[in-house]
Design a protein around this motif. Structure first.
Motif, PDB file in Angstrom:
ATOM      1  N   PHE A 284       6.574 -11.035   2.424  1.00  0.00           N
ATOM      2  CA  PHE A 284       6.288 -12.380   3.265  1.00  0.00           C
ATOM      3  C   PHE A 284       6.000 -11.965   4.703  1.00  0.00           C
ATOM      4  O   PHE A 284       6.001 -12.971   5.645  1.00  0.00           O
ATOM      5  CB  PHE A 284       7.542 -13.279   3.410  1.00  0.00           C
ATOM      6  N   SER A 285       5.717 -10.694   4.985  1.00  0.00           N
ATOM      7  CA  SER A 285       5.592 -10.077   6.368  1.00  0.00           C
ATOM      8  C   SER A 285       4.003 -10.341   6.758  1.00  0.00           C
ATOM      9  O   SER A 285       3.022 -10.466   6.057  1.00  0.00           O
ATOM     10  CB  SER A 285       6.044  -8.737   6.523  1.00  0.00           C
ATOM     11  N   TRP A 286       3.791 -10.339   8.049  1.00  0.00           N
ATOM     12  CA  TRP A 286       2.460 -10.468   8.693  1.00  0.00           C
ATOM     13  C   TRP A 286       2.286  -9.501   9.893  1.00  0.00           C
ATOM     14  O   TRP A 286       3.219  -8.999  10.340  1.00  0.00           O
ATOM     15  CB  TRP A 286       2.143 -11.675   8.836  1.00  0.00           C
ATOM     16  N   VAL A 287       1.019  -9.708  10.448  1.00  0.00           N
ATOM     17  CA  VAL A 287       0.689  -8.810  11.635  1.00  0.00           C
ATOM     18  C   VAL A 287       0.858  -7.355  11.549  1.00  0.00           C
ATOM     19  O   VAL A 287      -0.042  -6.865  10.403  1.00  0.00           O
ATOM     20  CB  VAL A 287       1.424  -9.480  12.821  1.00  0.00           C
ATOM     21  N   GLY A 288       1.549  -6.783  12.006  1.00  0.00           N
ATOM     22  CA  GLY A 288       1.607  -5.115  12.113  1.00  0.00           C
ATOM     23  C   GLY A 288       2.816  -4.713  11.385  1.00  0.00           C
ATOM     24  O   GLY A 288       2.293  -4.009  10.383  1.00  0.00           O
ATOM     25  N   ALA A 289       3.911  -4.750  11.919  1.00  0.00           N
ATOM     26  CA  ALA A 289       5.089  -3.843  11.430  1.00  0.00           C
ATOM     27  C   ALA A 289       5.552  -3.996  10.006  1.00  0.00           C
ATOM     28  O   ALA A 289       5.719  -3.273   9.308  1.00  0.00           O
ATOM     29  CB  ALA A 289       6.210  -4.153  12.576  1.00  0.00           C
ATOM     30  N   GLY A 290       5.446  -5.449   9.491  1.00  0.00           N
ATOM     31  CA  GLY A 290       5.860  -5.803   8.206  1.00  0.00           C
ATOM     32  C   GLY A 290       4.962  -5.290   7.136  1.00  0.00           C
ATOM     33  O   GLY A 290       5.476  -4.550   6.307  1.00  0.00           O
ATOM     34  N   PRO A 291       3.645  -5.489   7.305  1.00  0.00           N
ATOM     35  CA  PRO A 291       2.592  -4.918   6.393  1.00  0.00           C
ATOM     36  C   PRO A 291       2.584  -3.582   6.421  1.00  0.00           C
ATOM     37  O   PRO A 291       2.133  -2.944   5.212  1.00  0.00           O
ATOM     38  CB  PRO A 291       1.294  -5.542   7.035  1.00  0.00           C
ATOM     39  N   PHE A 292       2.810  -2.794   7.537  1.00  0.00           N
ATOM     40  CA  PHE A 292       2.531  -1.244   7.683  1.00  0.00           C
ATOM     41  C   PHE A 292       4.089  -0.712   6.853  1.00  0.00           C
ATOM     42  O   PHE A 292       4.092   0.508   6.273  1.00  0.00           O
ATOM     43  CB  PHE A 292       2.753  -0.812   8.818  1.00  0.00           C
ATOM     44  N   LEU A 293       5.162  -1.389   6.734  1.00  0.00           N
ATOM     45  CA  LEU A 293       6.122  -0.918   6.118  1.00  0.00           C
ATOM     46  C   LEU A 293       5.898  -1.238   4.699  1.00  0.00           C
ATOM     47  O   LEU A 293       6.262  -0.083   4.037  1.00  0.00           O
ATOM     48  CB  LEU A 293       7.259  -2.109   6.335  1.00  0.00           C
ATOM     49  N   THR A 294       5.370  -2.101   4.062  1.00  0.00           N
ATOM     50  CA  THR A 294       5.256  -2.236   2.590  1.00  0.00           C
ATOM     51  C   THR A 294       3.853  -1.635   2.237  1.00  0.00           C
ATOM     52  O   THR A 294       3.902  -1.288   0.802  1.00  0.00           O
ATOM     53  CB  THR A 294       5.089  -3.811   2.236  1.00  0.00           C
ATOM     54  N   LYS A 295       3.074  -0.956   3.145  1.00  0.00           N
ATOM     55  CA  LYS A 295       1.918  -0.361   2.698  1.00  0.00           C
ATOM     56  C   LYS A 295       2.400   1.013   1.802  1.00  0.00           C
ATOM     57  O   LYS A 295       1.812   1.147   0.620  1.00  0.00           O
ATOM     58  CB  LYS A 295       0.885   0.023   3.613  1.00  0.00           C
ATOM     59  N   PRO A 296       3.102   1.697   2.477  1.00  0.00           N
ATOM     60  CA  PRO A 296       3.459   3.099   1.640  1.00  0.00           C
ATOM     61  C   PRO A 296       4.090   2.745   0.387  1.00  0.00           C
ATOM     62  O   PRO A 296       4.124   3.554  -0.428  1.00  0.00           O
ATOM     63  CB  PRO A 296       4.377   3.752   2.682  1.00  0.00           C
ATOM     64  N   LEU A 297       4.824   1.554   0.267  1.00  0.00           N
ATOM     65  CA  LEU A 297       5.693   1.261  -1.039  1.00  0.00           C
ATOM     66  C   LEU A 297       4.429   0.743  -2.049  1.00  0.00           C
ATOM     67  O   LEU A 297       4.562   1.415  -3.116  1.00  0.00           O
ATOM     68  CB  LEU A 297       6.513   0.071  -0.755  1.00  0.00           C
ATOM     69  N   ALA A 298       3.601   0.208  -1.654  1.00  0.00           N
ATOM     70  CA  ALA A 298       2.438  -0.165  -2.523  1.00  0.00           C
ATOM     71  C   ALA A 298       1.560   1.115  -2.764  1.00  0.00           C
ATOM     72  O   ALA A 298       0.970   1.286  -4.093  1.00  0.00           O
ATOM     73  CB  ALA A 298       1.427  -1.162  -1.712  1.00  0.00           C
ATOM     74  N   ASP A 299       1.402   1.950  -1.892  1.00  0.00           N
ATOM     75  CA  ASP A 299       0.514   3.101  -2.352  1.00  0.00           C
ATOM     76  C   ASP A 299       1.260   4.121  -2.997  1.00  0.00           C
ATOM     77  O   ASP A 299       0.629   4.946  -3.906  1.00  0.00           O
ATOM     78  CB  ASP A 299       0.127   3.834  -1.022  1.00  0.00           C
ATOM     79  N   HIS A 300       2.420   3.902  -3.444  1.00  0.00           N
ATOM     80  CA  HIS A 300       3.252   4.867  -4.227  1.00  0.00           C
ATOM     81  C   HIS A 300       3.659   3.999  -5.541  1.00  0.00           C
ATOM     82  O   HIS A 300       4.601   4.483  -6.076  1.00  0.00           O
ATOM     83  CB  HIS A 300       4.517   5.367  -3.466  1.00  0.00           C
TER      84      HIS A 300
END
Length: 404
Positions: free
Chosen positions: A15-31
Motif C-alpha cells: 500500500f506504499s507510495w512515493v519513494g521509501a515504501g516502493p523502494f522497500l518492496t522493489k528488492p522483494l519483488a526482484d527476488h
C-alpha cells in the motif's frame, strides 16, 4: 527449466507510495515475491507524475522515476474508501505474507486496514508501517517526505560550507537509502522468524530514527560536546579531499589523499616532484592548512582534462575520479562491462533503461522480472484469479469505480 527465486511463494500487499515504501518492496519483488501494488485512480502515486518522462511526454505510465522504483510488481487499483474496495483489500491481505504502507500514522486504521484488522484475517502477517516520526511522541502527527526527514534528522545540517546555508544531498536521500533498505531487512528478518516460529510481526519503522543512523559519527561527536559543523568537502582523515576544477565547462575531478604515499603520487602528477612547502609536511600539516592546499591543487588541476587527470592519479595510487554527468554514466565502461544497465520493454514507453540489481547473490540471484506495471494493469487478474471474484462481479465493480 523455470527459474526459482529466493522469495518465490511470498506475497506482499504493498500500500506504499512515493519513494521509501516502493523502494522497500522493489528488492522483494526482484527476488521473486509477488508484490501487488495497491493504487488509486482518484489519488495516484505522486511519482507517477514526476519527471523524467519518456520522450518528454507526461502521463501516469511514462515516468522513468516510477518505472525504476517498481519493477517486477503488479498493480491493483481499488477505491479504499468504498466498503467493497476495503473488503477486496482485506481479501488481498488474507492471502499475503507481508503488508507495507508508508502513510501518516492512523491512515490505515481509519481505512479499516490497520494491523489489528490485518492479523484478524491473516494471523501470521508481517505488517510494516513507515511513519515519518513514529506513532507516538509529541510530534507523531507531523507529515513529511525525504527532504523534511533529512532536515529533521540532522543530515541537511551537515551538508555545505560553514559560512553558507545547507545545500542538501541533491536528492531525497532518506527515501532512497536508509529507510527503504532498513525496512527491507526488517521484513526479511520477520519472515525468517515466522518460518521458525509461525509468528507474525508488527514493524514500526520511524523514518526520522532510521535517517539519524546515517549521521552516527556526528551524533557521537555532539554527545561528547564537540558539535560538528558544515565543512564542505573537507575530511578529518584526508587532505586534500574535495572536488577540483578541470579544463572545460563544469568539469571536475574528485581527489582524496589519506596516506603519505598517496600525497607523493599526487605531487608527482601535479608538480612532477615532491612538494616541499614546510606547512604542508605530513598529514597533520596538510589537514591544518587544507584551505591553502585546496588552492594549490585547484591551480594545477585546471589545466587537466578531468578523465586524463583521474587516470594519471589512479595510476599513481591516488584515489580519484572524474565527476560524471548522468549521460556519461550511462556509457561508463565499468558499469557496462558488469551489465549494470538493463533494457526492459515497457508496454507504453517501449525499450527503457533500468538499474540492475546492485548486489549479486551467488546461490539465489534475483532479476528484473518485468517492467513497472501500468496503472491498474493487473486489477482484473488479481481480483478474479486471486481474490475469487467472478467476471461479471468484477465488471460491475469496475463500472462503479471500485476497481479498475
Amino acid at each position: 527449466m523455470q527459474r526459482t527465486f529466493p522469495l518465490s511463494g511470498v506475497r506482499v500487499a504493498d500500500f506504499s507510495w512515493v519513494g521509501a515504501g516502493p523502494f522497500l518492496t522493489k528488492p522483494l519483488a526482484d527476488h521473486g515475491a509477488d508484490v501487488v501494488k495497491v493504487e488509486s485512480r482518484q489519488r495516484r502515486d505522486p511519482i507517477r507524475s514526476m519527471a523524467p518522462f519518456r520522450d518528454g511526454e507526461r502521463g501516469p505510465d511514462r515516468s522513468g522515476y516510477f518505472a525504476n522504483r517498481n519493477t517486477s510488481k503488479r498493480s491493483l487499483c481499488l477505491d479504499l474508501k468504498d466498503p467493497r474496495g476495503r473488503d477486496l483489500a482485506l481479501r488481498l491481505i488474507s492471502t499475503s505474507d507481508v503488508v507495507v504502507n508508508n502513510f501518516s500514522p492512523g491512515t490505515m486504521d481509519r481505512l479499516g486496514l490497520g494491523y489489528d484488522a490485518a492479523r484478524e484475517v491473516r494471523p501470521g502477517v508481517v505488517y510494516l508501517e513507515m511513519p515519518m516520526i513514529g506513532r507516538a511522541g509529541p510530534h507523531h502527527g507531523w507529515r513529511g517526505y525525504g527532504l523534511t526527514i533529512a532536515a529533521a534528522g540532522g543530515l541537511l545540517g551537515l551538508t555545505g560550507y560553514p559560512d553558507r546555508p545547507p545545500v542538501g544531498t541533491g536528492t531525497n536521500f532518506p527515501d532512497h537509502v536508509p529507510n527503504p533498505l532498513h525496512g527491507a531487512v526488517a521484513v526479511l528478518a520477520a519472515l525468517r522468524k515466522r518460518r521458525r516460529t509461525g509468528q507474525g510481526e508488527y514493524i514500526e519503522l520511524a523514518q526520522l530514527e532510521s535517517t539519524a543512523n546515517v549521521i552516527g559519527p556526528a551524533l557521537v561527536a555532539a554527545a561528547a560536546g564537540d558539535a560538528p559543523v558544515r565543512d564542505g568537502n573537507r575530511d578529518d582523515l584526508a587532505a586534500p579531499h574535495g572536488v577540483y576544477p578541470c579544463a572545460g565547462d563544469d568539469s571536475w575531478c574528485a581527489i582524496a589523499v589519506v596516506t603519505d604515499d598517496q600525497w607523493s603520487g599526487l605531487c608527482r602528477v601535479l608538480w612532477d616532484e615532491r612538494w616541499d612547502e614546510p606547512a604542508l609536511a605530513g598529514a597533520d600539516g596538510r589537514r591544518r592548512n587544507s584551505g591553502r592546499l585546496d588552492e594549490l591543487v585547484a591551480g594545477r588541476t585546471r589545466s587537466w582534462v578531468a578523465d586524463d587527470l583521474a587516470r594519471a592519479l589512479t595510476d599513481a595510487g591516488v584515489p580519484a575520479s572524474e565527476v560524471l554527468h548522468a549521460d556519461a554514466l550511462m556509457l561508463d565502461a565499468q558499469l557496462r562491462a558488469r551489465g549494470h544497465w538493463e533494457v526492459l520493454d515497457h508496454p507504453v514507453m517501449g525499450p527503457s533503461v533500468y538499474d540492475a540489481i546492485p548486489y549479486r547473490l551467488s546461490a539465489t540471484p534475483g532479476a528484473l522480472r518485468s517492467p513497472a506495471p501500468l496503472l491498474g494493469a493487473d486489477s482484473e487478474a488479481v481480483c478474479v484469479d486471486l481474490l475469487g471474484l467472478d467476471a461479471a462481479e468484477y465488471r460491475q465493480l469496475e463500472e462503479e469505480g471500485v476497481v479498475g
